[in-house]
Enzyme design. Structure first.
Site, short mmCIF file in Angstrom:
data_model
loop_
_atom_site.label_atom_id
_atom_site.label_comp_id
_atom_site.label_asym_id
_atom_site.label_seq_id
_atom_site.Cartn_x
_atom_site.Cartn_y
_atom_site.Cartn_z
N SER A 116 0.81 -1.22 0.00
CA SER A 116 0.00 0.00 0.00
C SER A 116 0.84 1.26 0.00
CB SER A 116 -0.92 0.01 1.23
OG SER A 116 -0.16 -0.16 2.42
N HIS A 137 -2.68 -3.23 -6.10
CA HIS A 137 -3.06 -2.94 -4.71
C HIS A 137 -4.57 -3.07 -4.53
CE1 HIS A 137 -3.57 0.12 -1.27
NE2 HIS A 137 -3.39 -1.09 -0.79
N GLU A 149 -5.60 -0.48 -7.39
CA GLU A 149 -4.62 0.47 -7.93
C GLU A 149 -3.56 -0.32 -8.71
OE1 GLU A 149 -4.48 4.17 -4.81
OE2 GLU A 149 -3.38 2.36 -4.23
N ASN A 187 -3.79 6.07 -0.50
CA ASN A 187 -3.12 6.27 0.79
C ASN A 187 -2.39 7.60 0.87
OD1 ASN A 187 -3.66 4.03 2.57
ND2 ASN A 187 -2.71 2.76 1.01
#
Length: 280
Positions: A116, A137, A149, A187
């Site tokens: 992440s 991800h 992702e 994130n």
């Protein structure tokens, strides 16, 4: 692409294995010990039984028949794609990618990371096939959340990214493209938000309950940032924050002292029964 490997059978690894097997892939999951393999197998079976009860799949047994949980990494030799889903630690991940590069025999196989926050290039350069390494991800809970992702590094070739996109879409996921920067898209936005809430709580500005209720009732968030940190895991939250801070050196990414103390105390959120809240 028919044969998928997953390394790690915790919450994320088990979720990735489940959605792949539900989509018809032959799946091998590798864990580090017999105890962890048994726990992962139990996690998979429990999730699939729930899905069957709710009518989301026809047969849990049929899906389980497509999954093997093993302890030998050599079992991944014939895989077309392997997704790494182990602890969010750069040294552990780079060591694993060296092993995967040795074990996975097909030169066309994709080696992917579910990291992440760790830049993909750091993982790709320890292999002999950086053009076939990228980030895929997923988000927790994997069987529920549709976002994936896709994170190619500077060395990832376009065909590898296209194959990874096809893989994600074949499981009903909706991929977005990200540059290879720590934190990627979600994130890089989410972690500073969570850290800000932790600093607010740490300073005594407001209670955890009021911070979370404010965002749920005032901003239509499905849950507040502190409850979300507990769900993610405070150790994972801290690790992602540290990766972001190392990459950008921006103060908003620095983990607050309270977060560090909670991780040191083993108060990691839902998975340990206590974080910003207590869970039975």
């Amino acid at each position: 692409m028919e044969r998928v490997g997953v390394v790690g059978c915790g919450l994320m690894g088990a979720g990735i294995a489940e959605v792949a097997a539900r989509s018809g892939y032959d799946v091998v999951v590798v864990e580090s010990s017999t105890e962890r393999a048994d726990a992962g197998r139990g996690r998979l079976e429990a999730s699939l039984r729930r899905a069957e009860t709710k009518g989301k799949i026809e047969s849990a047994d049929a899906v389980l028949a497509r999954i093997r949980v093993v302890t030998e990494i050599e079992e991944l030799a014939d895989r077309d794609l392997v997704v790494e889903a182990i602890v969010e630690d750069e040294a552990a991940k780079t060591a694993l990618f060296r092993e995967l590069d040795r074990v996975v025999t097909s030169p066309d196989a994709i080696l992917a990371s579910n990291t992440s926050s760790i830049p993909i290039m750091k993982l790709a350069v320890v292999t002999s096939r950086p053009s076939h390494v990228l980030g895929i991800h997923f988000f927790n809970p994997v069987p529920v959340l549709k976002l994936v992702e896709l994170v190619p590094s500077l060395m990832t070739d376009a065909e590898t990214t296209a194959r990874a996109r096809t893989f994600a879409e074949s499981m009903g996921k909706e991929p977005i493209d990200c540059q290879d920067r720590a934190g990627f898209v979600v994130n890089a936005l989410l972690i500073p938000f969570i850290l800000s809430a932790i600093r607010m709580f740490e300073s005594g500005f407001a209670t955890a309950e009021d911070i979370d209720r404010g965002l749920v009732l005032g901003a239509a968030h499905p849950q507040g940032p502190l409850a979300l940190a507990d769900l993610i895991g405070l150790d994972t939250t801290k690790a992602v924050a540290e990766s972001l801070y190392e990459e950008f050196k921006e103060q908003l990414y620095a983990p607050p002292p309270l977060l560090a103390r909670m991780v040191e105390a083993g108060l990691l959120g839902r998975k340990t029964g206590r974080g910003f809240y207590t869970y039975s």
